[in-house]
Design a protein around this motif. Structure first.
Motif, PDB file in Angstrom:
ATOM      1  N   GLY A 277      75.298  40.354  98.196  1.00 40.63           N
ATOM      2  CA  GLY A 277      75.036  40.520  96.767  1.00 40.63           C
ATOM      3  C   GLY A 277      76.147  41.172  95.975  1.00 40.63           C
ATOM      4  O   GLY A 277      76.030  41.344  94.761  1.00 40.63           O
ATOM      5  N   LEU A 278      77.251  41.540  96.643  1.00 38.59           N
ATOM      6  CA  LEU A 278      78.332  42.230  95.925  1.00 38.59           C
ATOM      7  C   LEU A 278      78.900  41.368  94.797  1.00 38.59           C
ATOM      8  O   LEU A 278      79.090  41.831  93.673  1.00 38.59           O
ATOM      9  CB  LEU A 278      79.449  42.630  96.898  1.00 38.59           C
ATOM     10  N   THR A 279      79.179  40.090  95.122  1.00 40.37           N
ATOM     11  CA  THR A 279      79.766  39.204  94.115  1.00 40.37           C
ATOM     12  C   THR A 279      78.848  39.077  92.901  1.00 40.37           C
ATOM     13  O   THR A 279      79.303  39.187  91.758  1.00 40.37           O
ATOM     14  CB  THR A 279      80.020  37.803  94.716  1.00 40.37           C
ATOM     15  N   ASP A 280      77.552  38.878  93.143  1.00 38.68           N
ATOM     16  CA  ASP A 280      76.604  38.744  92.037  1.00 38.68           C
ATOM     17  C   ASP A 280      76.573  40.007  91.178  1.00 38.68           C
ATOM     18  O   ASP A 280      76.509  39.930  89.951  1.00 38.68           O
ATOM     19  CB  ASP A 280      75.195  38.456  92.572  1.00 38.68           C
ATOM     20  N   THR A 281      76.607  41.165  91.843  1.00 37.57           N
ATOM     21  CA  THR A 281      76.580  42.431  91.103  1.00 37.57           C
ATOM     22  C   THR A 281      77.809  42.559  90.205  1.00 37.57           C
ATOM     23  O   THR A 281      77.705  42.970  89.050  1.00 37.57           O
ATOM     24  CB  THR A 281      76.524  43.613  92.092  1.00 37.57           C
ATOM     25  N   ILE A 282      78.974  42.178  90.754  1.00 41.29           N
ATOM     26  CA  ILE A 282      80.209  42.273  89.970  1.00 41.29           C
ATOM     27  C   ILE A 282      80.201  41.260  88.823  1.00 41.29           C
ATOM     28  O   ILE A 282      80.562  41.588  87.681  1.00 41.29           O
ATOM     29  CB  ILE A 282      81.440  42.090  90.889  1.00 41.29           C
ATOM     30  N   LEU A 283      79.731  40.047  89.095  1.00 38.23           N
ATOM     31  CA  LEU A 283      79.663  39.033  88.031  1.00 38.23           C
ATOM     32  C   LEU A 283      78.680  39.448  86.944  1.00 38.23           C
ATOM     33  O   LEU A 283      78.916  39.209  85.755  1.00 38.23           O
ATOM     34  CB  LEU A 283      79.290  37.668  88.620  1.00 38.23           C
TER      35      LEU A 283
ATOM     36  N   ARG B 228      87.323  35.460  94.187  1.00 37.88           N
ATOM     37  CA  ARG B 228      88.480  34.721  93.673  1.00 37.88           C
ATOM     38  C   ARG B 228      88.033  33.425  92.989  1.00 37.88           C
ATOM     39  O   ARG B 228      88.511  33.090  91.905  1.00 37.88           O
ATOM     40  CB  ARG B 228      89.441  34.399  94.821  1.00 37.88           C
ATOM     41  N   ASP B 229      87.092  32.715  93.619  1.00 37.00           N
ATOM     42  CA  ASP B 229      86.626  31.451  93.036  1.00 37.00           C
ATOM     43  C   ASP B 229      85.906  31.672  91.707  1.00 37.00           C
ATOM     44  O   ASP B 229      85.846  30.771  90.869  1.00 37.00           O
ATOM     45  CB  ASP B 229      85.732  30.701  94.025  1.00 37.00           C
ATOM     46  N   ALA B 230      85.355  32.879  91.537  1.00 41.27           N
ATOM     47  CA  ALA B 230      84.701  33.205  90.260  1.00 41.27           C
ATOM     48  C   ALA B 230      85.740  33.519  89.176  1.00 41.27           C
ATOM     49  O   ALA B 230      85.387  33.707  88.021  1.00 41.27           O
ATOM     50  CB  ALA B 230      83.759  34.392  90.444  1.00 41.27           C
TER      51      ALA B 230
END
Ligand code: C2E
Ligand code: MG
Ligand code: MG
Ligand code: MG
Length: 284
Positions: A127-133, A170-172
């Motif tokens: 869930g780290l990516t979602d939290t950052i986004l 990176r892809d985000a």
């Protein structure tokens, strides 16, 4: 003050004196309060782009002005917070502050990229990516305005899930930077697998390069190799004009260090960017 000198002795002793073992424990329980009351705050250090001569970014660096211990440097509390598993809380605090400030700078007509240090221990978290986004969306900041600096030595065990997390970020559209490059156990295959756009040469090499030809060779060949791999290179710890000139001659892309600016409060960074902008308009 007495408190400040006690803090300095504690720092000098590396946090191992008997009297301060209590503090190592209480520090963690004080963290919430410090984030709430502003004694834990974020300083910004400018990054200068050598091609344009402009400040195009700034690194967010956490600061703790403790009510009784005075200034506690991040190297003296980040490792403890990591060890206790509370680093996510601190990181999100710094990230949200930095993104709000980035939005403020963009609204003021002086947009820059902000860099936040990301402990590699967080990269495995679901869930780290979602939290950052989500934090980017909340602050209305485009992902390419954010750089995440990951320390090479801590991330050196590049397991599959860590690479996946970095690739997702990176892809985000978020920029990934390899921090403190050269101090870890890095191999060329490590760098090849690390999905980064930026490499930061550790200040120990930068600060030695004028006096030592071998350090200068290491810096120059690191820059060449990074460029071959498609990475931009930032040199950290630049303290004088001679080092800036040497790095420029080696083809370094950006520099950061006391010569350009010390880590400073947000208002000072905003003023610096306004001044730079006005100066450029007067020249034009
Ligand atoms: P770093 O990310 O490698 O940050 C660079 C450090 O070099 C900073 O130390 C900065 O103040 C210092 N520095 C910058 N320019 C110069 C210079 O010209 N000369 C010298 N001698 N030093 C310079 P600082 O602020 O004490 O931070 C130390 C480390 O703590 C950082 O190293 C970073 O790894 C960590 N850190 C800071 N803030 C955070 C945070 O919010 N989260 C995490 N996870 N780590 C953080
Ligand atoms: Mg950093
Ligand atoms: Mg660094
Ligand atoms: Mg460092």
């Amino acid at each position: 003050s007495e408190a400040a000198s006690r803090g300095a002795r504690w720092a000098a002793a590396g946090g191992v004196t008997d009297a301060d073992k209590d503090w190592q424990l209480s520090m963690l329980s004080e963290l919430d309060q410090a984030m709430a009351d502003g004694s834990l705050w974020v300083a910004y250090q400018p990054k200068l782009d050598l091609a344009s001569g402009r400040i195009t970014g700034a690194e967010a660096l956490v600061r703790w002005r403790h009510p009784t211990r005075g200034f506690v440097p991040p190297d003296n509390f980040i490792p403890q917070i990591e060890a206790r598993g509370q680093i996510l809380e601190l990181t999100l605090h710094v990230l949200r502050r930095a993104l709000d400030d980035a939005a403020g700078l963009a609204a003021a007509g002086t947009p820059i990229n902000v860099a936040v240090n990301l402990s590699a221990t967080l990269l495995g978290r679901a869930g780290l990516t979602d939290t950052i986004l989500q934090a980017l969306a909340d602050a209305r900041v485009a992902p390419d305005r954010l750089t995440l600096e990951v320390t090479e030595s801590a991330a050196v065990e590049l397991k599959g899930d860590i690479i996946d997390a970095l690739e997702q970020l990176r892809d985000a559209g978020i920029r990934i930077s390899v921090d403190d490059y050269g101090t870890g156990q890095s191999t060329m295959s490590y760098l090849k697998r690390f999905p980064a756009q930026e490499l930061k040469i550790d200040k120990s090499f930068v600060q030695a390069m004028l006096a030592s030809s071998s350090d200068q060779i290491l810096v120059r060949s690191t820059i060449d190799m990074a460029h071959e791999l498609g990475l931009k290179v930032v040199a950290e710890g630049v303290e004088d004009a001679a080092t800036l000139a040497a790095l420029s001659a080696c083809g370094c892309d950006s520099i950061q260090g006391y010569h350009i600016g010390r880590p400073m409060p947000f208002d000072d960074l905003a003023a610096l960017l306004r001044t730079e902008d006005t100066a450029e308009r007067q020249v034009a």
